[in-house]
Design an enzyme around this catalytic site. Structure first.
Site, mmCIF file in Angstrom:
data_model
loop_
_atom_site.group_PDB
_atom_site.id
_atom_site.type_symbol
_atom_site.label_atom_id
_atom_site.label_comp_id
_atom_site.label_asym_id
_atom_site.label_seq_id
_atom_site.Cartn_x
_atom_site.Cartn_y
_atom_site.Cartn_z
ATOM 1 N N GLU A 1 -12.089 -10.064 -5.502
ATOM 2 C CA GLU A 1 -10.644 -10.166 -5.258
ATOM 3 C C GLU A 1 -10.264 -11.502 -4.636
ATOM 4 O O GLU A 1 -9.144 -11.681 -4.186
ATOM 5 C CB GLU A 1 -10.140 -8.970 -4.436
ATOM 6 C CG GLU A 1 -10.947 -8.662 -3.196
ATOM 7 C CD GLU A 1 -10.490 -7.390 -2.486
ATOM 8 O OE1 GLU A 1 -9.440 -6.830 -2.807
ATOM 9 O OE2 GLU A 1 -11.210 -6.968 -1.568
ATOM 10 N N HIS B 1 0.807 -1.211 0.000
ATOM 11 C CA HIS B 1 0.000 0.000 0.000
ATOM 12 C C HIS B 1 0.844 1.266 0.000
ATOM 13 O O HIS B 1 0.400 2.306 -0.472
ATOM 14 C CB HIS B 1 -1.008 -0.036 1.152
ATOM 15 C CG HIS B 1 -2.140 -0.941 0.842
ATOM 16 N ND1 HIS B 1 -2.155 -2.250 1.233
ATOM 17 C CD2 HIS B 1 -3.248 -0.761 0.084
ATOM 18 C CE1 HIS B 1 -3.247 -2.822 0.764
ATOM 19 N NE2 HIS B 1 -3.919 -1.948 0.068
ATOM 20 N N ASN C 1 -5.006 -6.747 -7.227
ATOM 21 C CA ASN C 1 -3.851 -6.906 -6.339
ATOM 22 C C ASN C 1 -4.050 -8.148 -5.477
ATOM 23 O O ASN C 1 -3.179 -9.015 -5.378
ATOM 24 C CB ASN C 1 -3.678 -5.696 -5.425
ATOM 25 C CG ASN C 1 -3.674 -4.396 -6.196
ATOM 26 O OD1 ASN C 1 -3.288 -4.373 -7.356
ATOM 27 N ND2 ASN C 1 -4.118 -3.326 -5.577
ATOM 28 N N ASP C 2 -5.208 -8.219 -4.836
ATOM 29 C CA ASP C 2 -5.475 -9.391 -4.006
ATOM 30 C C ASP C 2 -5.839 -10.606 -4.856
ATOM 31 O O ASP C 2 -5.464 -11.727 -4.524
ATOM 32 C CB ASP C 2 -6.585 -9.095 -2.993
ATOM 33 C CG ASP C 2 -6.036 -8.365 -1.785
ATOM 34 O OD1 ASP C 2 -4.959 -8.759 -1.308
ATOM 35 O OD2 ASP C 2 -6.661 -7.394 -1.334
ATOM 36 N N ARG D 1 -10.398 4.176 -0.746
ATOM 37 C CA ARG D 1 -10.010 3.206 0.291
ATOM 38 C C ARG D 1 -10.301 3.842 1.661
ATOM 39 O O ARG D 1 -9.428 4.458 2.271
ATOM 40 C CB ARG D 1 -8.527 2.868 0.170
ATOM 41 C CG ARG D 1 -8.151 2.020 -1.042
ATOM 42 C CD ARG D 1 -6.652 1.705 -1.046
ATOM 43 N NE ARG D 1 -6.325 0.611 -1.936
ATOM 44 C CZ ARG D 1 -5.932 0.763 -3.214
ATOM 45 N NH1 ARG D 1 -5.835 1.951 -3.730
ATOM 46 N NH2 ARG D 1 -5.641 -0.304 -3.940
ATOM 47 N N CYS E 1 -10.284 -2.153 -10.244
ATOM 48 C CA CYS E 1 -9.712 -1.068 -9.443
ATOM 49 C C CYS E 1 -8.358 -1.432 -8.863
ATOM 50 O O CYS E 1 -7.751 -0.642 -8.158
ATOM 51 C CB CYS E 1 -10.674 -0.623 -8.341
ATOM 52 S SG CYS E 1 -11.013 -1.906 -7.141
ATOM 53 N N ARG F 1 1.581 -10.640 -1.655
ATOM 54 C CA ARG F 1 1.881 -9.404 -2.386
ATOM 55 C C ARG F 1 2.844 -8.497 -1.634
ATOM 56 O O ARG F 1 3.394 -7.543 -2.188
ATOM 57 C CB ARG F 1 0.574 -8.639 -2.703
ATOM 58 C CG ARG F 1 -0.139 -8.125 -1.487
ATOM 59 C CD ARG F 1 -1.530 -7.620 -1.828
ATOM 60 N NE ARG F 1 -1.597 -6.180 -1.958
ATOM 61 C CZ ARG F 1 -2.732 -5.484 -1.974
ATOM 62 N NH1 ARG F 1 -3.901 -6.102 -1.863
ATOM 63 N NH2 ARG F 1 -2.741 -4.189 -2.095
ATOM 64 N N ARG G 1 -15.299 2.313 -0.736
ATOM 65 C CA ARG G 1 -15.184 0.937 -0.240
ATOM 66 C C ARG G 1 -15.242 0.962 1.280
ATOM 67 O O ARG G 1 -14.579 1.786 1.912
ATOM 68 C CB ARG G 1 -13.847 0.332 -0.687
ATOM 69 C CG ARG G 1 -13.610 -1.026 -0.052
ATOM 70 C CD ARG G 1 -12.400 -1.673 -0.628
ATOM 71 N NE ARG G 1 -11.166 -1.115 -0.092
ATOM 72 C CZ ARG G 1 -9.969 -1.494 -0.515
ATOM 73 N NH1 ARG G 1 -9.840 -2.379 -1.488
ATOM 74 N NH2 ARG G 1 -8.875 -0.979 0.009
HETATM 75 C C1 PEP Z 1 -7.020 -4.980 -4.729
HETATM 76 O O1 PEP Z 1 -6.863 -5.910 -3.944
HETATM 77 O O2 PEP Z 1 -6.750 -5.053 -5.953
HETATM 78 C C2 PEP Z 1 -7.537 -3.681 -4.256
HETATM 79 C C3 PEP Z 1 -7.893 -2.731 -5.100
HETATM 80 O O3 PEP Z 1 -7.603 -3.472 -2.920
HETATM 81 P P1 PEP Z 1 -6.319 -3.209 -1.984
HETATM 82 O O4 PEP Z 1 -5.134 -2.994 -2.895
HETATM 83 O O5 PEP Z 1 -6.623 -2.016 -1.162
HETATM 84 O O6 PEP Z 1 -6.229 -4.470 -1.201
HETATM 85 MG MG MG Z 2 -7.723 -5.796 -1.960
#
Ligand code: PEP
Ligand code: MG
Length: 539
Positions: free
Chosen positions: A429, A188, A452-453, A295, A500, A463, A331
């Site tokens: 996700e 993050h 990402n997740d 977020r 996203c 990650r 979110r």
């Molecule tokens: C993701 O997981 O792709 C996402 C947008 O949420 P975060 O990166 O905040 O976990």
């Molecule tokens: Mg996520």
């Protein structure tokens, strides 16, 4: 001149002095002490310094934020002087013959844990305070300097690693670039760097102890190189690179005010991701068509208690008002994993990414969830809001959420408070959500794919772990097929679907996403015009 190679998180060039954030845990080693009386004197002197600093902070806060908010520093002073806390530190130094830093750190941890496990919410919130005081006391014992943001000139921040809560507390106007020894490209903090348009390198093998604050440096985000004390020629080249970047930005600026439509007329919404109210400035500057991911958990970080309904309502309303009718997808709380806060007392987990996080916390602790939902439903009157729920794995969770939303709406109705029930969607996700996408689409208004997740859970790759970056391949065919499956599941029930996660900004995939049928791409504000230019250029 010294040259170091790392990995680039955001491609851009920065030139300026460095500010080093020293690694905290290296200061808290257990060391045997022979002369414990001397050690106790050292502790007393550090305690006095800490009391004085807290007094100064109180005065500053009193001027800036008023008496009620400043009171926290008085509470800190009282806690620092607390007999039980002081006795525990003293007896550890005397009985175990250890250094004061270690005794303070261990006592701080024990007290924080004890507070976190209490039933009373007020006492639970004191957990973060006792940690704060202990950290300050350790810093004063070890003589570690703290960055004074108010007087610091804009700098390149160099650190071992940065947590999201450390990053959110920084004064963004003073940051020219981030350079960290550890960290991962999908963390993050990396996401925040992209958001703020800040050049950032991770995995740079630096020895922080040897770097002096104020040393001139260059961050070359394109080549992933960090130059410490560069030659004149390198500075000249970096300045030229900055000018080229500026020219590129001007070229992209031509896409401002245009729609994101392919040559054959297919419209794709290009939205932006944000983490705080102030980020809306980047959204407007880059002409995003809406906000595809706020977020909201960043409102909960870097503080010592939960934000209340009024504070949240004000933040959401402000974002909606600033976006003046454009869509804003907020979110709900996605805390846990790397985004942790002491005051929730979540404790340590073996597998935090697969643990007690996001919607799981909200469904287990509905009072926290309801406060946020009340603020959201009330704010919905001020613009075009959509709510999105993270980490969903089943239809049952969606039904549980709907029940809670209905309860909240009923409460607001009874209290005669104006509210609107906005569009509601879920993040896709987890592989479970992909496999269930058809069923899930029947119950929600939209999907937003968190790549990402989704990549982390599909490939079973943490990650956060930069040793795995070479295996973390978001272009993996398995991930791309998951995206296609999700699009098909949504469209079958006439629902729209966006991306996203960071992959949405990968312009080598924009054409493919559009061909897959993606309806929306929500990206870092700095990437909005890049993605729009790609869409406008495709057939
Ligand atoms: C993701 O997981 O792709 C996402 C947008 O949420 P975060 O990166 O905040 O976990
Ligand atoms: Mg996520």
């Amino acid at each position: 001149m010294e040259k170091y190679i790392g990995k680039s998180v955001y491609k851009g060039t920065a030139i300026g002095p460095v500010s080093v954030l020293k690694k905290k845990d290296s200061l808290v080693k257990r060391i045997h002490i022979d002369n414990t009386a001397e050690e106790l004197k050292r502790l007393d002197a550090a305690k006095e310094r800490t009391m004085t600093q807290l007094g100064q902070l109180y005065e500053k806060a009193l001027q800036e934020v008023g008496e009620v908010n400043a009171a926290i520093f008085e509470v800190h002073q009282m806690m620092l002087e607390d007999d039980d806390y002081q006795d525990a530190i003293h007896s550890m130094i005397q009985n175990e013959e250890v250094n004061a830093e270690y005794a303070v750190a261990v006592t701080g941890d024990n007290f924080a844990e004890m507070f976190a496990n209490m039933d009373d919410e007020y006492m639970q919130a004191r957990s973060a305070d006792v940690r704060d005081i202990s950290n300050r006391l350790v810093r004063n014992l070890s003589g570690e300097e703290q960055i004074d943001w108010s007087t610091m000139e804009p700098s390149i921040i160099v650190a071992d690693d940065l947590t999201p809560s450390e990053t959110v507390q920084m004064d963004k106007s003073k940051i020219l670039a981030f350079v960290t020894v550890h960290g991962s490209t999908n963390s993050h903090t990396a996401i925040l760097a992209r958001m703020m348009n800040i050049p950032a390198l991770i995995g740079v093998p630096l020895e922080l102890e040897k770097i002096h604050n104020g040393t001139r440096a260059i961050v070359d985000g394109r080549e992933a190189v960090f130059y410490l004390d560069p030659e004149e020629e390198q500075i000249r080249q970096a300045e030229a690179a900055q000018q080229t970047e500026q020219r590129l930005r001007s070229l992209l600026a031509e896409y401002k005010g245009r729609e994101s439509v392919t040559k054959s007329g297919r419209k794709v919404n290009v939205y932006a991701n944000i983490g705080s109210v102030s980020d809306v400035a980047y959204v407007l500057e880059n002409d995003a068509e809406g906000i595809g991911l706020f977020r909201s958990e960043f409102l909960y970080l870097g503080r010592d208690s939960l934000p209340d309904e009024t504070e949240q309502f004000n933040a959401y309303r402000q974002v909606l008002q600033m976006m003046a009718g454009k869509k804003v997808i907020i979110r709900t709380l996605d805390i846990g994993a790397d985004k942790n806060v002491d005051y929730l007392g979540l404790g340590k987990e073996d597998n935090p990414a697969m643990g007690y996080r996001a919607i799981r916390i909200c469904l287990e602790q509905p009072e926290i969830f309801k406060t946020q939902l009340r603020a959201l439903l009330r704010a919905a009157k001020y613009g075009t809001l959509a709510i999105m729920y993270p980490m969903i794995i089943s239809v049952e969770e969606v039904l549980d959420i709907q029940k809670i939303v209905a309860e909240v709406a009923k409460e607001l109705e009874e209290e005669k408070l104006p509210y609107v029930i906005p569009e509601q969607g879920i993040m896709i996700e987890t592989p479970a959500a992909v496999m269930m996408s058809e069923e899930l689409a029947e119950h929600v208004d939209f999907f937003s794919i968190g790549t990402n997740d989704l990549t982390q859970y599909t490939l079973a790759i943490d990650r956060q772990n930069n040793r795995l970056d070479r295996f973390y391949n978001p272009h993996h065919e398995a991930v791309l097929r998951m995206i296609q499956m999700t699009v098909d599941g949504a469209h079958k029930h006439g629902k729209w679907v966006g991306i996203c996660g960071e992959l949405g900004a990968d312009t080598t995939l924009t054409t493919r996403f559009v061909q897959m049928g993606i309806d929306e791409l929500s990206v870092a504000p700095s990437m909005v015009l890049n993605v729009r230019s790609k869409i406008c250029e495709m057939e």
